[in-house]
Scaffold this motif. Structure first.
Motif, short mmCIF file in Angstrom:
data_model
loop_
_atom_site.label_atom_id
_atom_site.label_comp_id
_atom_site.label_asym_id
_atom_site.label_seq_id
_atom_site.Cartn_x
_atom_site.Cartn_y
_atom_site.Cartn_z
N VAL A 321 0.95 -1.25 0.12
CA VAL A 321 0.14 -0.08 0.08
C VAL A 321 0.92 1.31 0.18
O VAL A 321 0.71 2.32 -0.66
N PRO A 322 1.82 1.48 0.89
CA PRO A 322 2.94 2.59 0.76
C PRO A 322 3.58 2.56 -0.51
O PRO A 322 4.05 3.88 -0.96
N GLY A 323 3.84 1.41 -1.15
CA GLY A 323 4.27 1.40 -2.55
C GLY A 323 3.86 2.05 -3.52
O GLY A 323 4.29 3.05 -4.24
N PHE A 324 2.43 1.82 -3.57
CA PHE A 324 1.73 2.35 -4.45
C PHE A 324 1.51 3.89 -4.39
O PHE A 324 1.66 4.93 -5.30
N ILE A 325 1.19 4.38 -2.86
CA ILE A 325 1.24 5.87 -2.63
C ILE A 325 2.40 6.59 -3.03
O ILE A 325 2.42 7.63 -3.92
N ILE A 326 3.46 6.18 -2.44
CA ILE A 326 4.75 6.92 -2.88
C ILE A 326 5.31 6.80 -4.45
O ILE A 326 5.77 7.89 -4.90
N ALA A 327 5.05 5.65 -4.85
CA ALA A 327 5.45 5.62 -6.28
C ALA A 327 4.40 6.54 -7.11
O ALA A 327 4.95 7.48 -8.07
N GLN A 328 3.22 7.00 -6.70
CA GLN A 328 2.25 7.76 -7.58
C GLN A 328 2.96 9.21 -7.15
O GLN A 328 2.60 10.07 -8.28
N THR A 329 3.19 9.42 -6.01
CA THR A 329 3.74 10.81 -5.67
C THR A 329 4.81 11.26 -6.40
O THR A 329 5.08 12.21 -7.15
N ALA A 330 5.71 10.07 -6.50
CA ALA A 330 7.21 10.37 -7.26
C ALA A 330 6.84 10.64 -8.78
O ALA A 330 7.40 11.66 -9.42
N ILE A 331 5.79 9.83 -9.22
CA ILE A 331 5.70 10.17 -10.55
C ILE A 331 4.93 11.72 -10.96
O ILE A 331 5.38 12.33 -11.87
N ALA A 332 4.01 11.86 -10.25
CA ALA A 332 3.48 13.42 -10.02
C ALA A 332 4.60 14.53 -9.98
O ALA A 332 4.44 15.34 -10.69
#
Length: 394
Positions: A321-332
């Motif tokens: 779950v944190p992996g998904f959140i952090i990955a999308q933040t990095a992409i943004a």
């Protein structure tokens, strides 16, 4: 003769970029489905197939921002030539190959970023310290944020007063709400933007206050109800369903966050020198990731699935779950990241929630040490290797 050398470098840089993307597809994109395989929710070959498709789609629809950062945002005053792109990719690939064969944790993002800074400095470019500070701050925050979110998630899942028919659907609601706001290039966007989200698209169609929040809430509620119904029928079946869904969105995110490490060094070569569209370059990276996932991921999936099976379902969910959140933040934000860094931090955080004594401080120290060593040494190797190639080729 000069033209022949240029096209030879174009071919070499392209092949090296494909190899880098293949390596990322075989390694960095595998962890998301490992918990589902360990829980017998999906077979290894089917997971590898889905990883390839989803990661490739993520690369095509979300990979542009990180690709631009790696290709043009790390050095000022110079453009990355075909020789520099080849050198940067070779340097990063050598570091990743060393990590694969030695078993030491070599993050692809650290190796690629360091290599591109090194070749850029060797070209005579100026450091972009503001970008470095932003990237460094994000990297430093990843372990505590990922570990903290995993700890919180695992704690919720372990509470006796929160049944799994509530705890797991609540996490699904969080994921669903975020998915509704993920920026994608395939969704129609306003004239001044290249990407849009599902929530943003409905807000564009119905320009009223609160539409974005309403669509986000509806997506969260729908996700909650779907997984809740599955868990009420069978807790085991519901958790397995959530693991597959969670693995899918994380695999998609990993493609979007990792493809730029392979395509970024080629940005100037393809888009400026060759005049080709950025989508073609992302497509090249997506093909490499797809091939790596289909050809190289099954064996790694079997190994990581055993590890996640030992972790348990709750700890596995807590890591993803944190992996998904952090990955999308990095992409943004357009920040290159190490996906394995996020997952490892999440696994540690989830383990601490259970009072695990197996979280080795020495192993954590060695891992962090290799991350720092990778970054510093890749800058030096990229700088020296470009000088050597430039001298030989005149």
């Amino acid at each position: 003769m000069a033209g022949l050398v240029f096209w030879a470098l174009v071919v070499l840089a392209t092949v090296t970029g494909l190899v880098t993307a293949w390596t990322l597809g075989a390694n960095s994109n595998s962890p998301p489905f490992a918990p589902a395989i360990g829980a017998n929710a999906i077979s290894t070959m089917r997971a590898a197939f889905l990883i390839g498709i989803l990661a490739a789609l993520g690369a095509l629809t979300q990979g542009g921002s990180i690709s631009e950062t790696v290709g043009a945002g790390l050095i000022d005053g110079v453009q990355i030539t075909s020789l520099a792109a080849t050198t940067g990719l070779l340097t990063a690939t050598l570091f990743m190959a060393f990590g694969i064969y030695s078993g030491y944790p070599v993050p692809a993002a650290f190796a690629t970023t360091g290599a591109m800074v090194g070749v850029g400095l060797s070209l005579g470019g100026a450091p972009v310290f503001d970008t470095y500070r932003q990237i460094a701050t994000f990297w430093v925050l990843v372990p505590p944020v990922s570990g903290g979110l995993a700890y919180l998630t695992a704690t919720i899942l372990r509470r006796d007063d929160i049944p799994e028919t509530v705890g797991v659907p609540l996490l699904a609601a969080v994921v669903g709400g975020i998915v509704a706001n993920v920026q994608l290039s395939v969704i129609p966007a306003p004239a001044d933007a290249t990407q849009n989200s599902i929530a943003g698209f409905f807000a564009m169609l119905v320009p009223l206050p609160g539409i974005t929040a309403l669509v986000t809430a509806l997506a969260a509620v729908a996700s909650f109800l779907f997984i809740r119904r599955r868990t009420q029928q069978s807790v085991d079946k519901g958790i397995k369903t959530f693991l597959v869904v969670l693995g899918s969105v994380v695999a998609f995110s990993s493609g979007g966050s990792q493809v730029g490490l392979a395509t970024g060094p080629l940005e100037n070569l393809y888009r400026v020198e060759l005049g080709l569209p950025g989508l073609l370059l992302l497509g090249l990276g997506a093909v490499g990731i797809l091939g790596g996932a289909w050809m190289g991921a099954p064996r790694l999936l079997q190994a990581t699935a055993r590890e996640y099976a030992q972790l348990g379902v709750r700890r596995s969910i807590a890591a993803l779950v944190p992996g998904f959140i952090i990955a999308q933040t990095a992409i943004a934000l357009g920040i290159p990241i190490s996906f394995n860094n996020i997952i490892i931090s999440g696994v540690i955080g989830g383990g601490l929630a259970g009072g695990s004594a197996g979280v080795s401080r020495r192993k954590i120290g060695v891992t962090v040490g290799f991350w720092v060593l990778t970054l510093v040494s890749s800058v030096a190797v990229g700088f020296g290797l470009y000088r050597a190639f430039a001298t030989v080729l005149g």
